[in-house]
Design a protein around this motif. Structure first.
Motif, mmCIF file in Angstrom:
data_model
loop_
_atom_site.group_PDB
_atom_site.id
_atom_site.type_symbol
_atom_site.label_atom_id
_atom_site.label_comp_id
_atom_site.label_asym_id
_atom_site.label_seq_id
_atom_site.Cartn_x
_atom_site.Cartn_y
_atom_site.Cartn_z
ATOM 1 N N VAL A 74 11.833 -1.815 16.270
ATOM 2 C CA VAL A 74 12.769 -2.385 17.135
ATOM 3 C C VAL A 74 13.989 -1.679 17.153
ATOM 4 C CG1 VAL A 74 13.958 -4.513 17.107
ATOM 5 C CG2 VAL A 74 11.839 -4.480 16.200
ATOM 6 N N GLN A 80 9.631 -6.012 21.931
ATOM 7 C CA GLN A 80 8.443 -6.734 22.671
ATOM 8 C C GLN A 80 8.679 -8.228 22.591
ATOM 9 O OE1 GLN A 80 4.031 -7.949 21.757
ATOM 10 N NE2 GLN A 80 4.712 -6.373 20.545
ATOM 11 N N ARG A 86 6.620 -17.199 21.412
ATOM 12 C CA ARG A 86 6.913 -17.113 19.803
ATOM 13 C C ARG A 86 8.139 -17.011 19.484
ATOM 14 N NH1 ARG A 86 2.242 -14.252 17.839
ATOM 15 N NH2 ARG A 86 2.936 -14.307 15.950
ATOM 16 N N PHE A 88 11.599 -19.195 17.652
ATOM 17 C CA PHE A 88 11.677 -19.783 16.204
ATOM 18 C C PHE A 88 12.095 -21.331 16.551
ATOM 19 C CE2 PHE A 88 12.938 -15.545 15.556
ATOM 20 C CZ PHE A 88 11.780 -15.241 14.728
ATOM 21 N N LEU A 91 15.156 -23.174 15.226
ATOM 22 C CA LEU A 91 16.323 -22.614 15.108
ATOM 23 C C LEU A 91 17.001 -22.867 16.838
ATOM 24 C CD1 LEU A 91 15.973 -21.007 12.434
ATOM 25 C CD2 LEU A 91 16.483 -18.847 13.885
ATOM 26 N N GLU A 95 20.869 -19.707 17.885
ATOM 27 C CA GLU A 95 20.544 -18.814 16.700
ATOM 28 C C GLU A 95 19.388 -18.019 16.853
ATOM 29 O OE1 GLU A 95 21.502 -21.953 13.015
ATOM 30 O OE2 GLU A 95 19.813 -22.287 14.344
ATOM 31 N N MET A 99 18.835 -14.003 16.393
ATOM 32 C CA MET A 99 18.015 -13.183 15.487
ATOM 33 C C MET A 99 17.737 -11.880 16.191
ATOM 34 S SD MET A 99 17.816 -14.942 13.064
ATOM 35 C CE MET A 99 16.545 -13.699 12.221
ATOM 36 N N ALA A 101 19.743 -10.041 17.486
ATOM 37 C CA ALA A 101 20.422 -9.204 17.184
ATOM 38 C C ALA A 101 20.750 -8.582 15.762
ATOM 39 C CB ALA A 101 21.937 -9.560 17.634
ATOM 40 N N TYR A 102 19.579 -9.087 15.031
ATOM 41 C CA TYR A 102 19.604 -8.865 13.578
ATOM 42 C C TYR A 102 19.739 -7.666 12.767
ATOM 43 C CZ TYR A 102 17.648 -9.526 8.725
ATOM 44 O OH TYR A 102 17.501 -9.466 7.560
ATOM 45 N N LEU A 103 19.428 -6.741 13.551
ATOM 46 C CA LEU A 103 19.786 -5.278 12.889
ATOM 47 C C LEU A 103 20.960 -4.780 13.472
ATOM 48 C CD1 LEU A 103 16.153 -3.626 13.549
ATOM 49 C CD2 LEU A 103 17.069 -4.314 11.408
ATOM 50 N N ARG A 104 21.700 -5.306 14.189
ATOM 51 C CA ARG A 104 22.910 -4.629 14.997
ATOM 52 C C ARG A 104 24.146 -5.047 14.089
ATOM 53 N NH1 ARG A 104 22.726 -6.547 20.965
ATOM 54 N NH2 ARG A 104 24.809 -5.065 20.954
ATOM 55 N N LEU A 135 12.681 -26.757 23.731
ATOM 56 C CA LEU A 135 12.697 -26.343 25.252
ATOM 57 C C LEU A 135 11.438 -26.436 26.110
ATOM 58 C CD1 LEU A 135 14.945 -23.078 24.710
ATOM 59 C CD2 LEU A 135 15.726 -25.425 25.410
ATOM 60 N N GLN A 140 11.689 -21.527 27.244
ATOM 61 C CA GLN A 140 11.284 -20.736 25.937
ATOM 62 C C GLN A 140 10.942 -19.451 26.471
ATOM 63 O OE1 GLN A 140 8.196 -22.344 23.657
ATOM 64 N NE2 GLN A 140 9.435 -24.295 23.382
ATOM 65 N N ARG A 147 16.383 -12.959 23.904
ATOM 66 C CA ARG A 147 16.425 -12.762 22.281
ATOM 67 C C ARG A 147 15.997 -11.318 22.414
ATOM 68 N NH1 ARG A 147 11.843 -15.345 18.640
ATOM 69 N NH2 ARG A 147 10.669 -13.985 19.994
#
Lengths: 235, 290
Positions: A74, A80, A86, A88, A91, A95, A99, A101-104, A135, A140, A147
């Motif tokens: 990622v 992907q 899929r 969450f 959340l 939120e 997620m 942007a979790y690694l950024r 949603l 979704q 996301r």
């Protein structure tokens, strides 16, 4: 940009992919079409590192993706949007987006990207505090794509974005994919809906029972008799 | 008498709640009924006891030693007993948990001996009476420590990055991987937190009953399991609620019905909840949207 070569994947005793090879050029939309169980999802899962192939290579910008764990893939920009969205469900919308942007760590650019996603999908902005699970299916899907955009993709892979959605929503989603591509994003699109996928894509690959049956320019595949018979339901 | 039993019940319930949280967290992440959790609780009590008696440490460092020691044991178990079979069918994981439980019980017997060890008295136990409530110093400490730990946990789960990664991993591990979350690290972190909470409960029980013995985790583990199921397994507030309900009803049941039924009451509540709301009080029934 992405070069997949001779990919062999087994699920237990089942030979799911039998030597799949294909290439994606930067800036293009490439689509993999094929029926149920042909191996489309398995191909994406293998690229994302969720499945380990027995044989073959996956190269992304001269990097061997098979050597890095899925969470780092990622970070390389190979993102992907999985089958069935899929998201969450427990959340809320914002939120969920965050997620992605979790690694950024570039907080300012993240905020800009969030606005960018809200610009593409104003409906997500309206519902930013709503739980993901409440949603509708189309929303979704928008959330799942949004996301993924938050992960700053260089290659965006979409698995059946049209699944279970009303035609008018599918159109909206595909417009958005086109918009993202026009802005320079490379796209790998996996679809059962061959018609709509080939209309959008530049290049198409047809997968049958784990093998690439044939491939070509998307526009010419649309006119190909084999495609018309098997996937477009024409005589 | 009712008020005394109520404060007994609340103290006992907070201990159950702490144990149940660790149990429910592990279940939430890897869907494992972690039968070793009771023994982690026992290990916590013994580590703290060792700190107090052998190393001669004061109470708070010993308490922390119990929590840290047990969380290391928890992470080691996750690494060496569970992660090799993560991808195997769930039943293999369950068998590994049972094996690990037997191992830890025997390990404790080997190191600390099979007999009951007494916990030194460190706190003068006075009885206070507030608004008709009667509570002892130890009960207040148990309640205070439990509340503090639960608040810390809530902060971690709700507001830290790792906490968000935990919530995502428990909702959908694969989707979490696609976000770039290192799910292995989340699993180990969950074992670490869960085990340290279980160990805290073990130390508190050791102080409360002034005893620690290698099999003390057996019933505790079962009751943590029951509390977690009552509250809705995988759900942290549910585990707290389940633990409190169990503690209070056990104390009141023991006082007003018969103390012989003490342990049976837990399971009667469990059966009742499973009949009325199988997903637990705060549990969500799984609904699928296609």
């Amino acid at each position: 940009m992405l070069h997949v070569k001779e990919l062999d994947v087994y699920y237990g005793g089942i030979h799911a992919l039998r030597g799949i090879s294909f290439d994606i050029e930067e800036g293009k939309i490439v689509t993999l079409i094929g029926g149920n169980g042909a191996g489309k999802t398995t191909t994406l899962r293998t690229i994302s590192g969720l499945v380990t192939p027995k044989e073959g290579t996956i190269k992304f910008k001269n990097q061997n993706l098979l050597k890095i764990p899925s969470e780092k893939i990622v970070g390389q920009g190979v993102v992907q949007v999985p089958e069935g969205r899929r998201i969450f469900v427990e959340l809320n919308v914002e939120e969920n987006l965050m997620m992605g942007a979790y690694l950024r760590r570039d907080k300012q650019v993240i905020d800009e990207d969030l606005e960018y996603v809200y610009k593409i999908f104003p409906r997500l902005k309206e519902r930013r505090r709503q739980m993901g699970g409440t949603l509708s299916g189309g929303e979704q899907q928008m959330l799942a794509i949004g996301r993924a955009i938050m992960s700053k993709p260089r290659l965006l892979m979409l698995d059946e974005p049209s699944m279970g959605l009303a035609p008018i929503i599918v159109e909206e989603i595909f417009e958005c994919i086109k918009y993202l591509n026009d802005n320079g994003l490379t796209v790998l699109l996996v679809e059962q809906n061959a018609n709509i996928a080939l209309q959008l894509a530049d290049v198409g690959y047809v997968i049958e029972t784990g093998e690439i049956a044939f491939s070509g320019e998307a526009k010419s595949l649309l006119k190909d008799d084999r495609v018309r018979k098997a996937y477009l339901g024409e005589e | 008498m009712f008020m005394e039993q109520l404060s007994n019940g609340i103290a006992l319930g907070s201990i159950y709640a702490l144990t149940a949280i660790g149990f429910t967290m592990v279940y939430g992440i890897i869907r494992l009924i972690n039968f070793v959790h009771g023994d982690i609780y026992m290990m916590g009590a013994f580590f703290a006891l060792t700190g107090l008696t052998v190393l001669g440490l004061p109470l708070i460092p010993s308490f922390l030693l119990g929590m840290i020691g047990a969380s290391i044991v928890g992470v080691l178990l996750a690494k060496f007993a569970y992660s090799p079979v993560f991808k195997a069918p769930r039943i293999n994981l369950l068998l590994c948990a049972i094996g690990a439980a037997i191992f830890l019980e025997n390990f404790a017997m080997l190191v600390w001996g099979p007999e009951t060890q007494s916990f030194p008295t460190l706190i003068e136990n006075k009885t206070y009476s507030i608004f008709g409530f009667k509570a002892t110093t130890l009960q207040l400490i148990i309640l205070g420590v439990s509340i503090a730990l639960v608040l810390i946990l809530t902060y971690i789960v709700k507001y830290t990055k790792l906490g968000r990664a935990m919530r995502c991993t428990s909702q959908d591990m694969e989707a979490a991987k696609l976000m770039g979350i290192n799910t292995n690290r989340v699993v180990y972190f969950t074992f670490m937190i869960g085990s340290s909470l279980g160990a805290a409960a073990g130390v508190l029980v050791g102080m409360y009953y002034k005893a620690a013995y290698p099999m003390m985790g057996f019933t505790a583990g079962l009751k943590a399991f029951v509390s977690a199921v009552i509250g809705g397994i995988g759900n942290i507030p549910g585990a707290m609620l389940g633990g409190l309900i169990m503690g209070v009803s056990e104390s009141l049941g023991a006082a007003y019905i018969s103390s012989g039924y003490r342990d049976a009451i837990a399971f009667i509540i469990l059966i009742f909840i499973l009949l009325v709301k199988p997903s637990g009080i705060l549990g969500k029934s799984v609904k699928e949207k296609v």
